[in-house]
Design an enzyme around this catalytic site. Structure first.
Site, mmCIF file in Angstrom:
data_model
loop_
_atom_site.group_PDB
_atom_site.id
_atom_site.type_symbol
_atom_site.label_atom_id
_atom_site.label_comp_id
_atom_site.label_asym_id
_atom_site.label_seq_id
_atom_site.Cartn_x
_atom_site.Cartn_y
_atom_site.Cartn_z
ATOM 1 N N GLU A 135 -13.548 84.414 -1.592
ATOM 2 C CA GLU A 135 -12.153 83.991 -1.437
ATOM 3 C C GLU A 135 -11.414 83.969 -2.777
ATOM 4 O O GLU A 135 -10.630 83.083 -3.068
ATOM 5 C CB GLU A 135 -12.093 82.618 -0.766
ATOM 6 C CG GLU A 135 -12.714 82.608 0.625
ATOM 7 C CD GLU A 135 -12.608 81.281 1.319
ATOM 8 O OE1 GLU A 135 -12.287 81.265 2.530
ATOM 9 O OE2 GLU A 135 -12.839 80.240 0.668
ATOM 10 N N ASP A 185 -17.656 80.117 9.515
ATOM 11 C CA ASP A 185 -17.025 79.062 8.717
ATOM 12 C C ASP A 185 -16.805 77.802 9.547
ATOM 13 O O ASP A 185 -15.664 77.473 9.880
ATOM 14 C CB ASP A 185 -15.684 79.562 8.164
ATOM 15 C CG ASP A 185 -15.073 78.619 7.141
ATOM 16 O OD1 ASP A 185 -15.800 77.777 6.601
ATOM 17 O OD2 ASP A 185 -13.862 78.737 6.883
ATOM 18 N N GLU A 201 -12.218 70.358 9.961
ATOM 19 C CA GLU A 201 -11.186 71.354 9.677
ATOM 20 C C GLU A 201 -10.833 72.188 10.900
ATOM 21 O O GLU A 201 -9.675 72.562 11.097
ATOM 22 C CB GLU A 201 -11.691 72.262 8.548
ATOM 23 C CG GLU A 201 -10.822 73.454 8.250
ATOM 24 C CD GLU A 201 -11.440 74.377 7.208
ATOM 25 O OE1 GLU A 201 -10.859 75.452 6.957
ATOM 26 O OE2 GLU A 201 -12.505 74.025 6.643
#
Length: 712
Positions: free
Chosen positions: A303, A377, A405
């Site tokens: 990332e 993820d 999340e």
């Protein structure tokens, strides 16, 4: 000491008062008075606390026992002598403990033995260990037994942690913004440290010690190099001093390019001698201030983060250079395997395996590779990561996300213990059938090798610590499963509920918790769907999103819905990601008749007309799962409403309001996804299905730019 114990006695009397307001700050360490009969029984079994050793951690154990037992019984429990009902604590350095012949040789440094024994003819309970931290862990276990059973009679417990590293990872930035955090700002007030140490730091350490967590990474994996500057090292030193008596070591996430950004070098090439020398000097500087500093966590070449790949070096090259810097001090390097890059056309779920599996056996012995529980993820459901079992010569630790999340942030009640248990009990078939992910984690690859697990923290400055009352359960469950990856999620939920809400409320609360993970999977992404989230903050549905810069940031990349069907083909006719698993699993996952239905669309692009186990078509089953998820949240609302009056009014009202939010948002997920997939597939809704109240265009137009978790 006596002054402190006097305060404990007063606090115990206050805690015994009925129906006082609570805000969740006490977590599972509430120590409210037990029912009368149980309180009386415990009082006779806990008349005094006896110890021979004067050690800061043993003192903490004694104070905790006094605090807890006074609260549970409503009677003073303080220092005393060996009488009937005394609790004797200590290590083998105590002649009294050494003379009992307890099996201390089998429990290591952090384990403990709890026994009901006679000492000098007196009926006592012993908390014994090889080290002071083992005594503290044993004291917390004894209090858990008292809280959940209402008795300390006939105790016989011998226990030790199965994993060596049991860490929280704080994704906290130096400005106190918490990435993917939903419980307020970061606990760490760097501006006031080291001059002011918030008392909450001690409460944080105490809560972690109560569930066996022994380390904390203080800052975000997307690290700022500034954390390594001298002024921050002094601040970290203060935190380390607070945490040390509680058995907690501090670690930091280090930015791989720090030699350039704060060191004045032209390169961060791990094979450059100047770079290696810079890191060695930096490690020496840190350890001179913090001798028990744990080491570094590294996110590299993922990332956009810098890493050894910038210099055509391998992950092993980067990790081993840092490992050499901390090795003389007993430090370690945790190197994250969460890597993916847009310049690689490979299916994103394959990339970590492709980069790391060939490096098996090439990492230094003080390096442990940190692997997420699944290959994407932290999705509501993923198969276990194929690296587990595929690197038999390399220590691996699992990374899970305690903060939700991808599962409704703080307002959705989702107990993650069942999700983590599903992963931990998965059979890797490597090297043989019956080798679970838990086995891979807790069986050292060689004698003395590192073992561990890490959880991305959900802790912040909110009074209830985690953003909601029920999100505390995930912090608690992480600690329990870190101690014993073979632990049972239901038992853990039952203990947490009893300690947090009281025994009367636990019975209806535990079934809610146990069904909650499957509910969120159903109303968000059933049957193996994943990553259908709105852009950036991951709040709310966005299965239609297809305009982001990277293909694998777009939900359409992951579901690939069209007129013919839905799902990502990861069989040999597609990306063949299934081949990264052991051969027996590769065959099972690649076979549309053998793959588990809850992972069908992860591994297959399946026809809308596929006949499912229920007898429904895939299209009908998908809608039924969405409806089932919404119905489960509705049921949870009713179950919670039924216990009004059995728990305190303040926390009850908060949970009721959060469940209303969850119900509304579950409906939003259901309606938006069904409307979109109906549009893409061109299929009518099955008979009897309530249609979404709006067309897909309505849901596509919803914007929530200020949802937390993505930016400031």
């Amino acid at each position: 000491m006596l002054k402190w114990l006097g305060w404990v006695v007063l606090a115990g009397a206050l805690w015994a008062a009925p129906a006082r307001a609570e805000d969740g700050y006490d977590l599972w360490l509430r120590y409210r008075s037990l029912p009368t009969a149980q309180a009386g029984a415990v009082a006779t079994q806990a008349t005094a606390i006896v110890r021979d050793e004067r050690d800061p951690t043993i003192e903490l154990a004694a104070v905790e026992l006094a605090r807890g037992l006074s609260g549970l019984t409503g009677r003073a429990v303080a220092d005393g002598t060996v009488t009937d009902g005394a609790i004797v604590i200590g290590t083998a350095k105590s002649a009294r403990i050494a003379g009992l012949g307890l099996p201390l040789q089998s429990i290591g440094r952090e384990g403990f033995v709890l026994r009901s024994v006679a000492i000098d003819g007196k009926r006592t309970t012993v908390v014994a260990a090889n080290s002071p931290i083992g005594v503290l862990y044993g004291a917390f276990r004894l209090l858990r037994i008292a809280q959940t059973t209402g008795s300390l009679a006939n105790i016989s417990v011998t226990d030790r942690p199965k994993l060596g590293l049991r860490l929280l990872n704080h994704w906290d930035n130096l400005d106190r913004y918490v990435e993917r955090g939903y419980a307020g700002r970061s606990l760490w007030d760097w501006q006031k440290l080291p001059g002011f140490a918030d008392p909450r730091y001690t409460d944080y350490a105490r809560a972690n010690a109560s569930i066996g967590i022994n380390g904390t990474v203080l800052n975000n994996v997307n690290a700022s190099a500034d954390i390594l500057k001298p002024e921050f090292i002094g601040k970290i030193e203060t935190l380390a001093g607070i945490f040390r008596p509680w058995g907690i070591r501090v670690y930091v996430s280090a930015r791989f390019s720090a030699p350039i950004e704060i060191g004045g070098l032209k390169t961060a090439d791990p094979l450059d001698p100047q770079v290696a020398a810079w890191w060695k000097t930096k490690a020496d500087e840190i350890y001179a201030r913090i001798p028990d500093f744990g080491g570094f966590l590294i996110k590299a070449n993922s990332e956009g983060q810098p890493g050894p790949g910038d210099y055509q070096r391998s992950h092993a090259d980067g990790a081993n250079m840092l490992a050499a810097a901390v090795r003389p001090h007993g430090g370690i390097v945790m190197w994250r395997a969460f890597v993916y890059a847009s310049e690689k056309p490979e299916d994103r779920v394959r990339q970590a395996y492709s980069e790391f599996a060939p490096l098996d056996g090439k990492f230094a012995d003080n390096v442990i590779v940190q692997v997420k529980n699944g290959p994407i993820d932290f999705q509501p459901r993923e198969p276990f990561h194929p690296l587990f079992g595929a690197m038999p010569r390399t220590p691996l630790m699992m990374e899970v996300q305690i903060t939700k999340e991808y599962m409704g942030f703080a307002t959705h009640l989702v107990y993650l213990g069942t999700m983590w248990q599903e992963v931990l009990r998965s059979d890797t078939y490597r090297p043989r059938k019956g080798t679970t992910v838990a086995d891979v984690l807790d069986r050292p690859v060689r004698p003395g090798a590192l073992t561990g697990i890490a959880g991305v923290s959900n802790i912040g400055t909110d009074r209830n610590w985690s953003g909601s009352q029920f999100d505390q359960a995930n912090w608690y469950a992480f600690g329990r499963l870190a101690w014993n990856p073979d632990g049972d999620a239901r038992e853990i939920a039952r203990d947490w509920a009893a300690m947090t809400w009281g025994a009367a409320a636990a019975e209806p609360v535990v079934p809610m918790m146990m069904r909650s993970h499957e509910a969120v999977v159903d109303y968000m992404m059933p049957l193996g769907l994943n990553h259908l989230f709105a852009t950036g903050h991951h709040y709310g549905p966005g299965p239609w999103v297809d305009d982001l810069a990277r293909a694998d940031w777009n939900p359409v990349y992951f579901h690939k819905a069209d007129r013919n069907g839905i799902g990502f083909d990861r069989t040999p006719t597609g990306s063949d990601a299934a081949a990264q698993y052991a051969p027996v699993l590769a065959r099972r996952f690649s076979d549309p008749k053998a793959v588990p239905e809850n992972l069908l669309l992860w591994f297959h692009h399946a026809s809308w007309d596929r006949r499912m186990e229920s007898g429904r078509t895939l299209w009908e089953e998908l809608i039924a799962r969405y409806d089932r998820g919404v119905a489960e949240v509705t049921a949870m609302q009713g179950q919670w409403a039924a216990i009004e009056g059995q728990v305190d009014a303040q926390r009850f009202a908060e949970v009721r309001q959060f469940l209303a939010i969850q119900r509304q948002e579950a409906q939003w997920w259901r309606d938006a996804c069904i409307a979109y997939f109906a549009e893409v597939s061109g299929r009518p809704l099955p008979a009897g299905v309530t249609p979404p109240p709006h067309p897909a265009s309505y849901y596509k137009a919803i914007r929530t730019p200020w949802a937390p978790g993505n930016g400031k």
